[in-house]
Structure formats: C-alpha cells, structure tokens
Design a protein around this motif. Structure first.
Motif, PDB file in Angstrom:
ATOM      1  N   GLU A  43       6.991 -11.734  10.265  1.00  0.00           N
ATOM      2  CA  GLU A  43       5.685 -12.255   9.858  1.00  0.00           C
ATOM      3  C   GLU A  43       5.774 -12.746   8.423  1.00  0.00           C
ATOM      4  O   GLU A  43       6.315 -12.049   7.558  1.00  0.00           O
ATOM      5  CB  GLU A  43       4.627 -11.156   9.956  1.00  0.00           C
ATOM      6  N   ILE A  44       5.287 -13.955   8.170  1.00  0.00           N
ATOM      7  CA  ILE A  44       5.351 -14.530   6.832  1.00  0.00           C
ATOM      8  C   ILE A  44       3.962 -14.494   6.206  1.00  0.00           C
ATOM      9  O   ILE A  44       2.997 -15.013   6.776  1.00  0.00           O
ATOM     10  CB  ILE A  44       5.890 -15.969   6.874  1.00  0.00           C
ATOM     11  N   GLU A  45       3.873 -13.843   5.056  1.00  0.00           N
ATOM     12  CA  GLU A  45       2.629 -13.745   4.300  1.00  0.00           C
ATOM     13  C   GLU A  45       2.685 -14.763   3.168  1.00  0.00           C
ATOM     14  O   GLU A  45       3.495 -14.641   2.245  1.00  0.00           O
ATOM     15  CB  GLU A  45       2.458 -12.335   3.723  1.00  0.00           C
ATOM     16  N   THR A  46       1.844 -15.787   3.243  1.00  0.00           N
ATOM     17  CA  THR A  46       1.851 -16.844   2.230  1.00  0.00           C
ATOM     18  C   THR A  46       0.941 -16.464   1.065  1.00  0.00           C
ATOM     19  O   THR A  46      -0.254 -16.208   1.274  1.00  0.00           O
ATOM     20  CB  THR A  46       1.375 -18.180   2.826  1.00  0.00           C
ATOM     21  N   ILE A  47       1.495 -16.421  -0.128  1.00  0.00           N
ATOM     22  CA  ILE A  47       0.712 -16.147  -1.330  1.00  0.00           C
ATOM     23  C   ILE A  47       1.077 -17.166  -2.412  1.00  0.00           C
ATOM     24  O   ILE A  47       2.163 -17.728  -2.403  1.00  0.00           O
ATOM     25  CB  ILE A  47       0.907 -14.710  -1.850  1.00  0.00           C
ATOM     26  N   GLY A  48       0.169 -17.400  -3.341  1.00  0.00           N
ATOM     27  CA  GLY A  48       0.337 -18.470  -4.322  1.00  0.00           C
ATOM     28  C   GLY A  48       1.138 -18.107  -5.541  1.00  0.00           C
ATOM     29  O   GLY A  48       1.713 -18.968  -6.191  1.00  0.00           O
ATOM     30  N   GLY A  49       1.211 -16.849  -5.901  1.00  0.00           N
ATOM     31  CA  GLY A  49       1.939 -16.468  -7.107  1.00  0.00           C
ATOM     32  C   GLY A  49       2.162 -14.975  -7.154  1.00  0.00           C
ATOM     33  O   GLY A  49       1.675 -14.219  -6.299  1.00  0.00           O
ATOM     34  N   SER A  50       2.897 -14.506  -8.177  1.00  0.00           N
ATOM     35  CA  SER A  50       3.215 -13.080  -8.340  1.00  0.00           C
ATOM     36  C   SER A  50       3.789 -12.490  -7.061  1.00  0.00           C
ATOM     37  O   SER A  50       3.406 -11.399  -6.613  1.00  0.00           O
ATOM     38  CB  SER A  50       1.978 -12.291  -8.768  1.00  0.00           C
TER      39      SER A  50
END
Length: 285
Positions: free
Chosen positions: A135-142
């Motif tokens: 499962e890929i969790e897309t986050i923008g930073g950190s």
C-alpha cells in the motif's frame, strides 16, 4: 523578439545550481531579488521561479518553454515533454528505507506493508515490476517521520548523503533509481524559440565540456612526444612547441577530469616535467 521562458525551481540547491549554470553561459539576469520571474539583459530568456513538481505540467502546457528540474519529477509527473539534456548536477538516488531495528529480508518484506512517499507513480511502477503488493501512502513532505508516527512501515524518498535517514532512525534498504538535473522542453516550440534554445544548448555544452576537462602543459624530451600524444590526444592533437633546451619540447593539450591522476602517472614515467594543470572556462569542440 520572442523570449524563451525557462522554468526553474524557486529555491533550494537545484535552483542555485541552475542559476549558476545560466551565469556560466554568459546570461545576465536583471532582477537580483528572486520573485516570480526575471529577465536577462543580454540574452532572450525569461526565468520563471516555480515549484519543481509543477514544472513538467507548465512546460507541457506551454506556460514555460523549457524547464530545469530533477529527472525524478519528470518521471513522476509523466507529462508530454521533450527530455533535452542531462546536466550533471543535483545528483541523488531514490531509495526505500525502513526503521533501523527492522530485519530486512528483501523486497518481499514490503508485501502487505505500507510505504509513504511523495513519488507514488515511480514507486508503484517499481513494485509492479517486482510483483510486490504494498500500500502506498502519498504525502507531500516530511516523509522521513512517517514510520515514527505509525503512518507507514517504510518510506520512499530522495537520498543524497543519507544523514536525514539516520537522524530519523531509518536505514536505506533498496536503491530504486538515480536522478540528476535535466532540461526539458515543450513539444511545440516555434522556430524562433527553437533557435534561441539551440544557442542556449550550445552554451551549456561548452560549459559542461569545460567542467569535465583540464588544460595541461608540460615539458618533455622529444623522444617521448609520440607516446605522450597517444595519451593526450586533446581535441584533435596536442600542440607541440620547441624549447630552447635542445631535444625538448613544450606540449599543450586537454585531459579528462576523471582520468587526470592516471594520466599524470603515465606522463611522469615518460619523462614529463613542469606539468601545469589549468581550469578551462569554456570549451568549444
């Protein structure tokens, strides 16, 4: 006259290196305070300062004619643009990392696990190619904090030195790909803008050639000239000038930066003396 619109990252190391490259190409930018855009006073270009992940879209749409950005952003966004040139700076790798205490058993470790990233398309392609169901969790930073706060079992991100991973208790376990700065362009430039782009690419190639080579001067016995010429072919052939000292000559040529020390050892074996190495500012083949 038309201006070629060049999009670069608005801040950070890649932005600095992009501006440095343009400066080395003899392009003077009139706005010292970096805002949204600036123009050159001596070359028909306009610089747009944008988020790096927006550049592929703006180049595809023609908002910018050309973009300088990390190759990873070109892969991730997968827009219809021309990849013109690899620029040789902002080198990094995109890797998967997990908490240090985890026992890594290979890629199958990630089956049924969750990985946090800002590059979901690149990671999904990699997992698909290797038949991994994660499962890929897309986050923008950190991204690095994701395992520590329980958001993910691992991360996929840009790595330069690895120090940020260590600071966050992570270890690099899989190198997915390597990236560097590249230049891209819109696929439908008019003839006037194509001509400006060709001039710019010519200048960039001259700067790149100069950075990869050194100018070398040395004195050597005439009996060694042919052997030295085979080691230092230069751009066509070395320049050989007679010295006042009988049976000796001065030899001028160009040597590749990454071959420098091996070449020096060979030259000394052939009797070369007074070896001088000089940086090249521009090199036009």
């Amino acid at each position: 006259m038309s201006k070629l619109k060049i999009a670069i990252q608005k801040n950070g190391r890649l932005s600095e290196k992009s501006l440095e490259l343009l400066k080395e190409c003899g392009i003077k930018l009139s706005n010292g305070e970096r805002k949204l855009k600036t123009t050159s006073s001596n070359f028909p270009v306009e610089i747009l300062f944008l988020r790096d992940d927006d550049i592929p879209q703006y180049v595809e749409q023609g908002v910018a004619d050309v973009g300088i950005l990390g190759e990873n952003e070109v892969w991730e966004k997968n827009k219809k643009v021309n990849l013109l040139k690899k620029l040789g700076f902002a080198n990094c790798r995109l890797s998967i990392a997990i908490p240090k205490e985890e026992n890594y058993t290979g890629l199958t470790f990630f089956n049924q696990k969750k990985v946090a990233t800002s590059y979901p398309n690149i990671l999904q392609n990699y997992f698909t190619q290797n038949q991994i169901e994660a499962e890929i969790e897309t986050i923008g930073g950190s991204v690095e904090i994701a395992p520590g706060i329980g958001l993910a079992d691992g991360i996929f991100d840009i790595v330069s030195t690895g120090s940020t991973l260590q600071m966050n208790g992570l270890k690099e376990v899989e190198l997915v790909t390597k990236s560097e700065a590249v230049m891209i362009s819109n696929t439908a430039l008019n003839d006037e803008k194509k001509a400006i782009l060709e001039q710019l690419l010519f200048r960039i190639e001259s700067v790149k050639n100069a950075s990869e080579n050194k100018y070398i001067l040395l004195n050597a016995p005439n009996s060694s000239i042919q052997s030295i010429a085979s080691i230092l072919p230069g751009m066509k052939s070395p320049t050989v000038l007679p010295l006042q000292k009988q049976d000796w000559s001065s030899i001028h040529s160009v040597v590749k930066e990454d071959e420098f020390w091996d070449v020096i050892d060979q030259l000394k074996t052939l009797g070369a003396e007074g070896i001088l190495i000089i940086n090249i500012e521009k090199m036009i083949a």
